[in-house]
Motif scaffolding. Structure first.
Motif, PDB file in Angstrom:
ATOM      1  N   SER A 117     -13.625 -37.414  -1.898  1.00  0.00           N
ATOM      2  CA  SER A 117     -14.670 -37.502  -0.877  1.00  0.00           C
ATOM      3  C   SER A 117     -14.039 -37.842   0.457  1.00  0.00           C
ATOM      4  O   SER A 117     -12.994 -38.470   0.515  1.00  0.00           O
ATOM      5  N   THR A 118     -14.692 -37.431   1.526  1.00  0.00           N
ATOM      6  CA  THR A 118     -14.210 -37.716   2.870  1.00  0.00           C
ATOM      7  C   THR A 118     -14.987 -38.895   3.429  1.00  0.00           C
ATOM      8  O   THR A 118     -16.208 -38.893   3.397  1.00  0.00           O
ATOM      9  N   PRO A 119     -14.311 -39.935   3.941  1.00  0.00           N
ATOM     10  CA  PRO A 119     -15.027 -41.081   4.495  1.00  0.00           C
ATOM     11  C   PRO A 119     -15.849 -40.683   5.712  1.00  0.00           C
ATOM     12  O   PRO A 119     -15.444 -39.850   6.504  1.00  0.00           O
ATOM     13  N   LYS A 120     -17.006 -41.299   5.860  1.00  0.00           N
ATOM     14  CA  LYS A 120     -17.886 -40.964   6.983  1.00  0.00           C
ATOM     15  C   LYS A 120     -17.257 -41.332   8.321  1.00  0.00           C
ATOM     16  O   LYS A 120     -17.551 -40.732   9.335  1.00  0.00           O
ATOM     17  N   ASP A 121     -16.377 -42.357   8.305  1.00  0.00           N
ATOM     18  CA  ASP A 121     -15.788 -42.796   9.568  1.00  0.00           C
ATOM     19  C   ASP A 121     -14.377 -42.260   9.745  1.00  0.00           C
ATOM     20  O   ASP A 121     -13.532 -42.878  10.368  1.00  0.00           O
ATOM     21  N   SER A 122     -14.108 -41.092   9.176  1.00  0.00           N
ATOM     22  CA  SER A 122     -12.796 -40.473   9.358  1.00  0.00           C
ATOM     23  C   SER A 122     -12.486 -40.285  10.828  1.00  0.00           C
ATOM     24  O   SER A 122     -13.331 -39.865  11.604  1.00  0.00           O
ATOM     25  N   ILE A 123     -11.220 -40.591  11.227  1.00  0.00           N
ATOM     26  CA  ILE A 123     -10.856 -40.461  12.634  1.00  0.00           C
ATOM     27  C   ILE A 123      -9.859 -39.339  12.854  1.00  0.00           C
ATOM     28  O   ILE A 123      -9.261 -39.245  13.919  1.00  0.00           O
ATOM     29  N   ALA A 124      -9.662 -38.490  11.860  1.00  0.00           N
ATOM     30  CA  ALA A 124      -8.781 -37.337  12.072  1.00  0.00           C
ATOM     31  C   ALA A 124      -9.375 -36.460  13.150  1.00  0.00           C
ATOM     32  O   ALA A 124     -10.531 -36.088  13.096  1.00  0.00           O
ATOM     33  N   ARG A 125      -8.576 -36.155  14.171  1.00  0.00           N
ATOM     34  CA  ARG A 125      -9.084 -35.324  15.249  1.00  0.00           C
ATOM     35  C   ARG A 125      -8.738 -33.870  14.989  1.00  0.00           C
ATOM     36  O   ARG A 125      -8.122 -33.523  14.001  1.00  0.00           O
ATOM     37  N   LYS A 126      -9.147 -33.001  15.913  1.00  0.00           N
ATOM     38  CA  LYS A 126      -8.809 -31.582  15.877  1.00  0.00           C
ATOM     39  C   LYS A 126      -9.511 -30.831  14.763  1.00  0.00           C
ATOM     40  O   LYS A 126      -9.038 -29.842  14.262  1.00  0.00           O
ATOM     41  N   GLU A 127     -10.657 -31.331  14.316  1.00  0.00           N
ATOM     42  CA  GLU A 127     -11.535 -30.577  13.427  1.00  0.00           C
ATOM     43  C   GLU A 127     -12.972 -30.799  13.915  1.00  0.00           C
ATOM     44  O   GLU A 127     -13.844 -31.165  13.153  1.00  0.00           O
ATOM     45  N   THR A 128     -13.194 -30.561  15.184  1.00  0.00           N
ATOM     46  CA  THR A 128     -14.459 -30.996  15.755  1.00  0.00           C
ATOM     47  C   THR A 128     -15.286 -29.912  16.418  1.00  0.00           C
ATOM     48  O   THR A 128     -16.382 -30.170  16.881  1.00  0.00           O
ATOM     49  N   SER A 129     -14.791 -28.682  16.484  1.00  0.00           N
ATOM     50  CA  SER A 129     -15.552 -27.624  17.143  1.00  0.00           C
ATOM     51  C   SER A 129     -16.704 -27.153  16.270  1.00  0.00           C
ATOM     52  O   SER A 129     -16.676 -27.279  15.060  1.00  0.00           O
ATOM     53  N   THR A 130     -17.715 -26.582  16.888  1.00  0.00           N
ATOM     54  CA  THR A 130     -18.854 -26.061  16.127  1.00  0.00           C
ATOM     55  C   THR A 130     -18.844 -24.536  16.082  1.00  0.00           C
ATOM     56  O   THR A 130     -19.839 -23.911  15.753  1.00  0.00           O
ATOM     57  N   SER A 131     -17.697 -23.922  16.429  1.00  0.00           N
ATOM     58  CA  SER A 131     -17.619 -22.462  16.424  1.00  0.00           C
ATOM     59  C   SER A 131     -17.813 -21.911  15.027  1.00  0.00           C
ATOM     60  O   SER A 131     -17.482 -22.542  14.038  1.00  0.00           O
ATOM     61  N   LYS A 132     -18.336 -20.686  14.951  1.00  0.00           N
ATOM     62  CA  LYS A 132     -18.550 -20.051  13.656  1.00  0.00           C
ATOM     63  C   LYS A 132     -17.260 -19.454  13.127  1.00  0.00           C
ATOM     64  O   LYS A 132     -16.338 -19.154  13.863  1.00  0.00           O
ATOM     65  N   ILE A 133     -17.226 -19.252  11.814  1.00  0.00           N
ATOM     66  CA  ILE A 133     -16.065 -18.636  11.198  1.00  0.00           C
ATOM     67  C   ILE A 133     -15.987 -17.173  11.591  1.00  0.00           C
ATOM     68  O   ILE A 133     -16.965 -16.448  11.540  1.00  0.00           O
ATOM     69  N   GLU A 171      17.424 -24.885  15.018  1.00  0.00           N
ATOM     70  CA  GLU A 171      16.660 -25.937  15.688  1.00  0.00           C
ATOM     71  C   GLU A 171      15.157 -25.687  15.532  1.00  0.00           C
ATOM     72  O   GLU A 171      14.687 -24.560  15.697  1.00  0.00           O
ATOM     73  N   ILE A 172      14.411 -26.749  15.205  1.00  0.00           N
ATOM     74  CA  ILE A 172      12.966 -26.653  15.019  1.00  0.00           C
ATOM     75  C   ILE A 172      12.298 -26.714  16.390  1.00  0.00           C
ATOM     76  O   ILE A 172      12.380 -27.719  17.095  1.00  0.00           O
ATOM     77  N   LEU A 173      11.633 -25.635  16.758  1.00  0.00           N
ATOM     78  CA  LEU A 173      10.969 -25.559  18.062  1.00  0.00           C
ATOM     79  C   LEU A 173       9.563 -26.137  18.021  1.00  0.00           C
ATOM     80  O   LEU A 173       9.070 -26.672  19.015  1.00  0.00           O
ATOM     81  N   ALA A 174       8.903 -26.002  16.889  1.00  0.00           N
ATOM     82  CA  ALA A 174       7.557 -26.566  16.712  1.00  0.00           C
ATOM     83  C   ALA A 174       7.355 -26.845  15.236  1.00  0.00           C
ATOM     84  O   ALA A 174       7.787 -26.061  14.381  1.00  0.00           O
ATOM     85  N   LEU A 175       6.723 -27.971  14.953  1.00  0.00           N
ATOM     86  CA  LEU A 175       6.420 -28.357  13.573  1.00  0.00           C
ATOM     87  C   LEU A 175       4.996 -28.887  13.570  1.00  0.00           C
ATOM     88  O   LEU A 175       4.739 -30.030  13.960  1.00  0.00           O
ATOM     89  N   ILE A 176       4.077 -28.039  13.144  1.00  0.00           N
ATOM     90  CA  ILE A 176       2.653 -28.331  13.312  1.00  0.00           C
ATOM     91  C   ILE A 176       1.976 -28.463  11.961  1.00  0.00           C
ATOM     92  O   ILE A 176       2.176 -27.640  11.066  1.00  0.00           O
ATOM     93  N   THR A 177       1.198 -29.503  11.835  1.00  0.00           N
ATOM     94  CA  THR A 177       0.337 -29.656  10.671  1.00  0.00           C
ATOM     95  C   THR A 177      -1.083 -29.853  11.175  1.00  0.00           C
ATOM     96  O   THR A 177      -1.307 -30.473  12.215  1.00  0.00           O
ATOM     97  N   ALA A 178      -2.032 -29.280  10.469  1.00  0.00           N
ATOM     98  CA  ALA A 178      -3.426 -29.383  10.902  1.00  0.00           C
ATOM     99  C   ALA A 178      -4.308 -29.684   9.690  1.00  0.00           C
ATOM    100  O   ALA A 178      -4.118 -29.091   8.636  1.00  0.00           O
ATOM    101  N   PRO A 179      -5.240 -30.643   9.864  1.00  0.00           N
ATOM    102  CA  PRO A 179      -5.539 -31.393  11.080  1.00  0.00           C
ATOM    103  C   PRO A 179      -4.501 -32.473  11.369  1.00  0.00           C
ATOM    104  O   PRO A 179      -3.764 -32.892  10.475  1.00  0.00           O
ATOM    105  N   SER A 180      -4.499 -32.922  12.618  1.00  0.00           N
ATOM    106  CA  SER A 180      -3.568 -33.955  13.044  1.00  0.00           C
ATOM    107  C   SER A 180      -4.344 -35.108  13.667  1.00  0.00           C
ATOM    108  O   SER A 180      -5.568 -35.183  13.517  1.00  0.00           O
ATOM    109  N   TYR A 181      -3.640 -35.989  14.364  1.00  0.00           N
ATOM    110  CA  TYR A 181      -4.296 -37.138  14.991  1.00  0.00           C
ATOM    111  C   TYR A 181      -3.466 -37.579  16.187  1.00  0.00           C
ATOM    112  O   TYR A 181      -2.288 -37.218  16.334  1.00  0.00           O
ATOM    113  N   ASP A 182      -4.059 -38.356  17.052  1.00  0.00           N
ATOM    114  CA  ASP A 182      -3.377 -38.889  18.226  1.00  0.00           C
ATOM    115  C   ASP A 182      -2.417 -39.990  17.758  1.00  0.00           C
ATOM    116  O   ASP A 182      -2.839 -40.964  17.132  1.00  0.00           O
TER     117      ASP A 182
END
Length: 642
Positions: free
Chosen positions: A620-636, A258-269
């Protein structure tokens, strides 16, 4: 007898024909109904789709009311187009285009003019619908997401296209259908059955009541509810840990598949693909060709598995009796496997046996083991096929048969592979030794890596991974309860598991231990190349980690791959430990790890890659991309561990 044969056949045929005519004309009125179609209006009653719950009964997806504006082109009369367009917030050009499209489908049959109005939009139109002859509304239900995660699991609902209508008579123009995820896999179960009402019209085209007092009407049947194998809290937590990172995570229950979690990143609402904005939002997500939020990396992304593949190299070596757990190999921070060829290694070096070879991830040990496996037989092609058969018995190099509509087979090379690469022959084990450490021609998806670890946890068997746990009023496919046994004897798994346990105690993952949980794991760092502008460019390595826990009677097996994440113990390893603890204890004690992972961002790394591609006019990435979960400004994070 011969004289009677022909008359007898004629009598039988005539009798059958008369019986059929009597049935059609007297008993069955279906064709009569069709012949009177011009005087009958057909209304469909659309059922609610079945609800979707997680393994613990938590509601994930329900329904909300929606309304489609329908049009019958031939019935349009004296429409105030300007008022109509203002009411529905569309342009006159949109109006003309939609009417023409409806005419092409059928001038006398209803078509969807404007789909998926919400309650407030519909209320404004309902007040004035009497002014717009030829238009009416059709009530439907749309998905209502109770959570803001799991979009890749659920999929979405969209209108059927002409090809689907031609292939499946159930669907009519404007009908909705599940696409991607469980909405597509379990469409026939979730959709329910449409109800049909036949309305009699008079010669002035006015409705005068039910045809034949509703004799042919049918009642809509709601779709069946389903329970997924997903643990909602684990899924949510995994998606949080992957914010500002790209990759895939798959967690399985070893004893069941049974699959307990199936995660892909980035994702969206998932709510982005509901309602009138669905098409616009989908286009934005689809055009994001770098982040690829619609691309399920857990199922589709094929990566070199790196060091976790050494588990299989060791198991095959044990099965083929070219090593045992006491076999010693000397590592001089690598080993020479051919004249002028040296495979580097980051372990501490010296004389190693299997146990230490695993927890220090020694390239020399497993490179030697692989070459001994191939050199055991006189014919390298035959030897590679023997090795390939063992590895494929873990479900690798093939479509796994799980109940999701997308996936890739990965690649486990065999003699045919090398016949293509070396058409003149003459190759030996030295040419393909990179396979030993999960490089070379070997490719695996994250779900295959997770299934490999589930198989090791079970000491030699697995069940096909699946996401359906229960269907209300139904049963799940028997293939998900069918045991698959590998070609490796059970006795060979124990020394491998012992080495994996000490990866956390003595080896490369000792910094991500969780007190009180016996975890068996393996770090991996896979080289990462991309073809950019026709050139092969080496990028930052992928961070990989596989694990299962507890050591005895395992409850979870997991695989994590973080693109461009560097060493396996830097990002993927901590994520594995955190998710295992979250699932087993429902809480986190390694808050230091959690804080570090939540603050790590690889956006700068991905921006650098995107810039390289954009500079070469590839993507190229569109300027109005709405993919969420890539928004933090933390350093690598720059911590480096083996």
């Amino acid at each position: 007898m011969r004289k009677l044969l022909l008359p007898t056949l004629i009598i039988i045929a005539a009798s059958l024909l008369l019986i059929r005519i009597f049935y059609l004309q007297v008993i069955n009125d279906t064709f009569k109904l069709k012949s009177e179609n011009n005087a009958i209006k057909i209304k469909y009653d659309y059922p609610e789709r079945g609800y979707i719950f997680d393994r613990n009964g938590k509601l994930l997806v329900s329904n909300q009311a929606s309304y489609d504006i329908m049009v019958i082109p031939r019935e349009l009369k004296n429409i105030d187009t300007l008022e109509f367009c203002q009411l529905l917030d569309i342009t006159k050009e949109d109006f003309i285009e939609k009417i023409e499209k409806a005419k092409v489908y059928s001038p006398r049959l209803p078509s969807v003019f404007l789909p998926q109005l919400n309650k407030s939009e519909f209320a404004a139109f309902q007040e004035k619908i009497r002014k717009f002859e030829g238009f009416y509304f059709q009530k439907r239900s749309l998905r209502d997401y109770e959570v803001d995660f799991g979009a890749n699991i659920f999929g979405f609902i969209t209108q059927v296209n002409d090809r689907i209508i031609e292939q499946n008579s159930y669907y009519k123009s404007g009908d909705l259908i599940g696409r991607q995820g469980v909405e597509e896999s379990y469409e026939e179960i979730l959709r329910g059955i449409k109800g049909v009402k036949y309305i009699q019209k008079d010669k002035y085209n006015r409705e005068i009541g039910s045809y034949k007092d509703g004799k042919y009407d049918t009642i809509a049947v709601q779709g069946e509810d389903i329970n997924l194998t997903i643990d909602a809290e684990l899924q949510r937590y995994g998606e949080q840990l992957m914010i500002n990172k790209r990759g895939g995570i798959v967690a399985l229950e070893p004893k069941t598949g049974e699959i307990l979690a199936l995660i892909t990143a980035p994702s969206y609402d998932p709510a982005l693909l509901v309602g009138r904005q669905r098409s616009k939002n989908y286009t934005l997500l689809y055009r994001d060709s770098i982040a690829k939020p619609l691309y399920d990396r857990g199922l589709l992304a094929e990566y070199p598995p790196g060091s976790p593949f050494k588990i299989l190299t060791g198991l095959v070596g044990l099965q083929e009796s070219v090593i045992d757990e006491h076999t010693t190999v000397f590592c001089n921070h690598g080993f020479s496997y051919a004249r002028g060829r040296f495979m580097r290694c980051h372990c501490h070096g010296g004389a190693l046996q299997l146990h230490r070879g695993i927890y220090e991830s020694c390239n020399a040990y497993f490179g030697t083991t692989y070459m001994r496996t191939i050199n055991k037989y006189k014919s390298p092609p035959y030897a590679v096929d023997v090795w390939s058969k063992h590895v494929k018995s873990f479900g690798l190099g093939q479509f796994m048969g799980y109940d999701l509509p997308t996936g890739r087979r990965g690649n486990i090379p065999d003699s045919k592979t090398y016949k293509r690469i070396y058409p003149n022959g003459g190759w030996r084990s030295t040419a393909i030794v990179s396979n030993a450490i999960g490089q070379g021609e070997v490719l695996m998806t994250p779900i295959q890596l997770a299934n490999m670890m589930a198989t090791v946890a079970n000491e030699g068997y697995y069940y096909t991974p699946h996401i359906i746990k229960k269907i209300k009023g139904g049963t799940i496919d028997k293939k998900f309860t069918t045991k698959h046994v590998t070609t490796i004897d059970k006795k060979h798994f124990k020394p491998i598991i012992s080495g994996l346990f000490d990866v956390y105690n003595l080896g490369t993952a000792r910094g991500v231990r969780v007190e009180g949980i016996d975890i068996c794991g393996k770090t991996g760092t896979a080289e990462n190349f991309a073809k950019i502008g026709g050139k092969r460019v080496q990028l930052k390595d992928h961070s990989i980690f596989v694990a299962f826990a507890p050591k005895d009677n395992p409850k979870i097996a997991i695989a994590i791959l973080v693109e461009n994440g560097g060493y396996g113990a830097t990002i993927a390893g901590p994520i594995a430990s955190l998710m295992i603890e979250k699932y087993l204890r429902k809480k986190i004690t390694r808050v230091d790890l959690e804080k570090r992972i939540l603050n790590i961002s690889l956006r700068n790394e991905y921006a650098k890659l995107g810039g390289m591609k954009e500079g070469l006019a590839i993507e190229s990435t569109p300027k109005d991309s709405i993919a969420r979960k890539e928004t933090s400004t933390s350093k690598i994070d720059s911590t480096k561990q083996n």
